[in-house]
Design a protein around this motif. Structure first.
Motif, PDB file in Angstrom:
ATOM      1  N   LEU A  97      38.177  52.521  40.937  1.00 36.30           N
ATOM      2  CA  LEU A  97      37.241  51.920  40.008  1.00 36.30           C
ATOM      3  C   LEU A  97      38.068  51.154  38.977  1.00 36.30           C
ATOM      4  N   ALA A  98      37.576  49.989  38.567  1.00 39.87           N
ATOM      5  CA  ALA A  98      38.279  49.165  37.587  1.00 39.87           C
ATOM      6  C   ALA A  98      37.426  49.019  36.347  1.00 39.87           C
ATOM      7  N   ASN A  99      38.091  48.839  35.213  1.00 35.11           N
ATOM      8  CA  ASN A  99      37.344  48.732  33.963  1.00 35.11           C
ATOM      9  C   ASN A  99      36.860  47.308  33.671  1.00 35.11           C
ATOM     10  N   SER A 100      37.337  46.309  34.416  1.00 32.20           N
ATOM     11  CA  SER A 100      36.909  44.927  34.205  1.00 32.20           C
ATOM     12  C   SER A 100      37.157  44.113  35.465  1.00 32.20           C
ATOM     13  N   CYS A 101      36.579  42.926  35.506  1.00 35.53           N
ATOM     14  CA  CYS A 101      36.808  42.031  36.651  1.00 35.53           C
ATOM     15  C   CYS A 101      38.271  41.623  36.727  1.00 35.53           C
ATOM     16  N   ALA A 102      38.901  41.398  35.560  1.00 35.98           N
ATOM     17  CA  ALA A 102      40.308  41.007  35.554  1.00 35.98           C
ATOM     18  C   ALA A 102      41.179  42.102  36.158  1.00 35.98           C
ATOM     19  N   VAL A 103      40.917  43.354  35.811  1.00 34.43           N
ATOM     20  CA  VAL A 103      41.699  44.460  36.355  1.00 34.43           C
ATOM     21  C   VAL A 103      41.403  44.658  37.834  1.00 34.43           C
ATOM     22  N   SER A 104      40.164  44.444  38.251  1.00 33.87           N
ATOM     23  CA  SER A 104      39.834  44.514  39.675  1.00 33.87           C
ATOM     24  C   SER A 104      40.658  43.504  40.467  1.00 33.87           C
ATOM     25  N   ASP A 105      40.827  42.310  39.919  1.00 33.35           N
ATOM     26  CA  ASP A 105      41.656  41.296  40.578  1.00 33.35           C
ATOM     27  C   ASP A 105      43.111  41.750  40.656  1.00 33.35           C
ATOM     28  N   ARG A 106      43.628  42.361  39.589  1.00 36.05           N
ATOM     29  CA  ARG A 106      45.011  42.829  39.584  1.00 36.05           C
ATOM     30  C   ARG A 106      45.229  43.951  40.605  1.00 36.05           C
ATOM     31  N   ILE A 107      44.241  44.832  40.728  1.00 34.18           N
ATOM     32  CA  ILE A 107      44.322  45.917  41.714  1.00 34.18           C
ATOM     33  C   ILE A 107      44.399  45.345  43.124  1.00 34.18           C
ATOM     34  N   ARG A 108      43.631  44.308  43.384  1.00 32.11           N
ATOM     35  CA  ARG A 108      43.638  43.673  44.698  1.00 32.11           C
ATOM     36  C   ARG A 108      45.014  43.064  44.993  1.00 32.11           C
ATOM     37  N   VAL A 109      45.605  42.413  43.998  1.00 32.61           N
ATOM     38  CA  VAL A 109      46.918  41.794  44.187  1.00 32.61           C
ATOM     39  C   VAL A 109      48.007  42.852  44.346  1.00 32.61           C
ATOM     40  N   ALA A 110      47.978  43.888  43.509  1.00 29.34           N
ATOM     41  CA  ALA A 110      49.043  44.895  43.518  1.00 29.34           C
ATOM     42  C   ALA A 110      48.966  45.826  44.716  1.00 29.34           C
ATOM     43  N   TYR A 111      47.735  46.219  45.094  1.00 29.64           N
ATOM     44  CA  TYR A 111      47.571  47.279  46.089  1.00 29.64           C
ATOM     45  C   TYR A 111      46.787  46.873  47.335  1.00 29.64           C
ATOM     46  N   GLY A 112      46.168  45.708  47.321  1.00 29.32           N
ATOM     47  CA  GLY A 112      45.307  45.328  48.440  1.00 29.32           C
ATOM     48  C   GLY A 112      44.038  46.156  48.505  1.00 29.32           C
ATOM     49  N   ILE A 113      43.577  46.662  47.367  1.00 33.36           N
ATOM     50  CA  ILE A 113      42.387  47.518  47.287  1.00 33.36           C
ATOM     51  C   ILE A 113      41.284  46.779  46.536  1.00 33.36           C
ATOM     52  N   ASP A 114      40.070  46.812  47.081  1.00 36.83           N
ATOM     53  CA  ASP A 114      38.909  46.263  46.375  1.00 36.83           C
ATOM     54  C   ASP A 114      38.313  47.365  45.497  1.00 36.83           C
ATOM     55  N   ALA A 115      38.292  47.128  44.201  1.00 34.91           N
ATOM     56  CA  ALA A 115      37.843  48.135  43.244  1.00 34.91           C
ATOM     57  C   ALA A 115      36.511  47.732  42.630  1.00 34.91           C
ATOM     58  N   GLU A 116      35.577  48.656  42.625  1.00 36.86           N
ATOM     59  CA  GLU A 116      34.293  48.439  41.947  1.00 36.86           C
ATOM     60  C   GLU A 116      34.510  48.436  40.430  1.00 36.86           C
ATOM     61  N   VAL A 117      33.843  47.533  39.731  1.00 36.46           N
ATOM     62  CA  VAL A 117      33.964  47.465  38.281  1.00 36.46           C
ATOM     63  C   VAL A 117      32.963  48.421  37.632  1.00 36.46           C
TER      64      VAL A 117
END
Length: 370
Positions: free
Chosen positions: A159-179
């Protein structure tokens, strides 16, 4: 799982008063009675509400100096969390770099405030030549990046706290995170206590006084606004330097109690924030009191501020840009009802509902841990 799952919370460290620590308190309201595992716990340094909770610090906490200087523990945190095994049906990791490394035979859910900034955004978040910069480079960083990605892969979902962090999670880990945006927890209906020597009508900056928070640029902006006043709430390594450069229209209130912070929000003209924020809580807290915000167009602020409806943006964290945005904000006449309505989307009740819904989706099979 049979019946309601048992839930445990893991957080990086409880040594300061910041947005992530407030999120953990809100998690505890969503899951009352959940134990909180953390590397370091300083009751005097963090929010007093944790004294009523079941906080379980790791062995690192026996090294007393680390409780007030948690950055010195950097080389040991990955090892410490890798050796932690939490016995619970669901383990909710509140992480910005370490807690997601905890082990469990249950379902691990990571609530990510940001992938580790010192690994993926080193230049922005760490001072050149500092101890952390040296530790984050070379051999230690080479070891930590694989560990960090392995820890991320051990979670059932993110789970991500914002859209920006969700994007960073995708880049760093290849994981799609719900905001799942965090809530504001400063109840506007609570007690207010005036701060001595401060008259209403100022602009308010609430921030830890760290370099990447850009409070110095906000202070410098008010040198260009001699007809306006600024109140800065917060403490940190930059405090002494900022005080020596500030003009007479800037007041440093330091760390304040919640009753004082409510009064400061309620009697301000608006909020100013120039920091690189993963979420951007202060505009939401301000909106809960019917106050607009002037913020940097970056990161979580893109989620929490609506242009010309709840505030205004500036493009760069420079004094000239901030001063112009403050002037624009002062000229707007935004509806307090619209502002409080916007803040209601970020209530603790809304956060608890989203978080419980996420936990309910945990798969029944054990998660392979690092």
């Amino acid at each position: 799982m049979k019946g309601a799952p048992t839930v445990a919370i893991v957080h990086d460290y409880l040594t300061q008063r910041g947005g992530a620590e407030r999120v953990v308190l809100s998690m505890l309201k969503a899951f009352p009675g959940a134990p909180v595992y953390t590397s370091l716990y300083d009751p005097a340094g963090t929010y007093p509400e944790f004294r009523r909770e079941d906080v379980r610090p790791l062995w690192l906490n026996r090294i007393v100096p680390l409780r007030t200087r948690h950055r010195l523990a950097l080389p040991m945190l990955a090892f410490a969390f890798s050796r932690l095994t939490v016995d619970a049906d669901v383990v909710l990791c509140s992480s910005s770099g370490w807690a997601h490394g905890a082990r469990t035979n249950g379902c691990k859910v990571v609530y990510c405030h940001s992938p580790a900034r010192w690994l993926y955004q080193t230049a922005r978040y760490l001072d050149r030549g500092s101890l952390l910069t040296r530790l984050s480079s070379g051999l230690l960083r080479t070891c930590l990046v694989p560990w960090d990605r392995c820890a991320a892969a051990s979670a059932a979902f993110y789970l991500a706290n914002s859209c920006a962090v969700s994007d960073r999670i995708r880049v760093a880990y290849g994981i799609d995170a719900e905001v799942v945006p965090p809530p504001y927890s400063l109840d506007p209906a609570g007690e207010q206590r005036p701060v001595a020597g401060i008259e209403p009508g100022y602009f308010l900056c609430v921030s830890r006084l760290l370099a990447y928070k850009n409070v110095g640029a906000v202070v410098a902006a008010f040198a260009r606004l001699p007809g306006e006043r600024l109140v800065v709430v917060g403490s940190g390594p930059e405090e002494r330097r900022l005080q020596t450069t500030a003009g007479r229209n800037v007041r440093f209130a330091g760390a304040v109690a919640d009753a004082e912070l409510r009064w400061l929000y309620a009697h301000s003209q608006g909020i100013v924030a120039a920091s690189y924020e993963d979420f951007g809580l202060t505009p939401i807290e301000g909106a809960a009191f019917g106050k607009p915000a002037a913020v940097l167009r970056w990161g979580g602020f893109l989620d929490t501020v609506l242009q010309d409806r709840t505030g205004v943006f500036f493009e760069q964290p420079g004094p000239r840009e901030i001063a112009a945005a403050v002037q624009r904000l002062a000229s707007l006449h935004l509806s307090p009802d619209a502002l409080t309505g916007h803040a209601a989307q970020y209530s603790e009740a809304a956060f608890a509902l989203r978080l419980r819904s996420a936990v309910a989706r945990c798969p029944g099979s054990p998660v392979v841990s690092v």
